[in-house]
Design a protein around this motif. Sequence first.
Motif, PDB file in Angstrom:
ATOM      1  N   PRO A  48      42.175  44.954  35.864  1.00 48.60           N
ATOM      2  CA  PRO A  48      41.128  45.017  34.834  1.00 48.60           C
ATOM      3  C   PRO A  48      41.509  45.879  33.636  1.00 48.60           C
ATOM      4  CG  PRO A  48      40.144  45.195  36.996  1.00 48.60           C
ATOM      5  CD  PRO A  48      41.626  45.268  37.200  1.00 48.60           C
ATOM      6  N   GLU A  68      40.711  44.186  41.453  1.00 50.72           N
ATOM      7  CA  GLU A  68      39.381  43.685  41.101  1.00 50.72           C
ATOM      8  C   GLU A  68      38.625  44.586  40.134  1.00 50.72           C
ATOM      9  OE1 GLU A  68      36.885  42.407  44.328  1.00 50.72           O
ATOM     10  OE2 GLU A  68      38.624  42.104  45.635  1.00 50.72           O
ATOM     11  N   TRP A  69      37.800  43.944  39.297  1.00 52.13           N
ATOM     12  CA  TRP A  69      36.839  44.651  38.460  1.00 52.13           C
ATOM     13  C   TRP A  69      35.626  44.970  39.336  1.00 52.13           C
ATOM     14  CZ3 TRP A  69      35.923  47.062  34.011  1.00 52.13           C
ATOM     15  CH2 TRP A  69      34.628  47.142  33.507  1.00 52.13           C
ATOM     16  N   THR A  70      35.249  46.242  39.415  1.00 46.31           N
ATOM     17  CA  THR A  70      34.195  46.651  40.334  1.00 46.31           C
ATOM     18  C   THR A  70      32.945  47.185  39.648  1.00 46.31           C
ATOM     19  OG1 THR A  70      35.227  48.847  40.526  1.00 46.31           O
ATOM     20  CG2 THR A  70      35.864  47.183  42.160  1.00 46.31           C
ATOM     21  N   ASN A 102      37.291  39.103  39.849  1.00 45.78           N
ATOM     22  CA  ASN A 102      36.016  39.445  39.209  1.00 45.78           C
ATOM     23  C   ASN A 102      36.175  39.753  37.727  1.00 45.78           C
ATOM     24  OD1 ASN A 102      33.192  39.653  39.515  1.00 45.78           O
ATOM     25  ND2 ASN A 102      33.297  41.887  39.589  1.00 45.78           N
ATOM     26  N   LYS A 146      38.476  34.572  38.789  1.00 42.75           N
ATOM     27  CA  LYS A 146      37.235  34.666  39.563  1.00 42.75           C
ATOM     28  C   LYS A 146      37.401  35.617  40.743  1.00 42.75           C
ATOM     29  CE  LYS A 146      33.186  33.813  41.250  1.00 42.75           C
ATOM     30  NZ  LYS A 146      32.012  34.501  40.666  1.00 42.75           N
ATOM     31  N   ARG A 147      38.493  35.488  41.483  1.00 46.40           N
ATOM     32  CA  ARG A 147      38.668  36.335  42.663  1.00 46.40           C
ATOM     33  C   ARG A 147      38.858  37.798  42.289  1.00 46.40           C
ATOM     34  NH1 ARG A 147      40.911  31.479  45.402  1.00 46.40           N
ATOM     35  NH2 ARG A 147      42.930  31.706  44.349  1.00 46.40           N
ATOM     36  N   SER A 192      33.396  38.797  35.163  1.00 42.25           N
ATOM     37  CA  SER A 192      32.238  39.687  35.023  1.00 42.25           C
ATOM     38  C   SER A 192      32.463  40.786  33.988  1.00 42.25           C
ATOM     39  CB  SER A 192      31.903  40.331  36.373  1.00 42.25           C
ATOM     40  OG  SER A 192      31.528  39.344  37.309  1.00 42.25           O
TER      41      SER A 192
END
Length: 257
Positions: A82, A21-23, A114, A111-112, A117
């Motif tokens: 990412p 995930e992108w955090t 991220n 989407k999951r 974003s």
Amino acid sequence: MLSEEGEHERRIRVIFDDGFEWTAAEPRFKKPLVILAFTNRSGSNLLADYLRQSGRFRGFGEGLNADEIERNLAANPDTTFPDYIARVAGAPEEPGYWGIKASWAQIALLKRANILSMFSRVLMVHTVRRDLLGQAVSHWIAHQTNEWTSAHKRTGIEPRFDIGGIEGILMDIVRSNAAIDMISQVLGIQRHVVVYEQLQDDPAREVRRLAAELDVDLGDWMPHAPRIARQRNETNERFSALCRQRWRAALSGARGA
């Protein structure tokens, strides 16, 4: 359906382990992300060709396919998903629009993880065909021959007709197009539809219409011949005719047709 992880997502989660995930709190890119939503044989590669020709768009590769990611990582060992997206998308300050092809399951993956974003804005272009039977037949043939575009080497495999196989693909196309529509509504991303047959008939008109919807100025751009050619031939016509013949018989009540 939308809650299920697709094959590519399951494999990508394994590839990147805990780096999925992108955090970060802020986007990485000022340029927009263009999701080219597609079903197989919907004309997405043709549209991507014309968009890249315009000079305002780049990308639109198969970068969300797990096999493609594994090949890419062999030369570029990114540690997170990412990081991989950031590298293939190019420099953060690079002008224009960057796009990537995505099935409905791959949009859910973005989407999951991220990934959406990471970009200042997300746009969605959805390629569809009016002739769903023709699309299903084309997919069935390519599935057997492994000739997915005219650029692929000829295998010499003679495809066989199977109405069950074609019907299964046809129903999957319908479900997948509906899923793309549902995802766009749920995420609040406007879906811009491009019809393959209209793109074939007048590429300049269709690409300019899409560009206007995306608020992109193409200047005096005019399309030239695409890199890939249309593959439809007498086998496609014969398989489509056989399907219609079987369906007419079934609807007339003729058992065993």
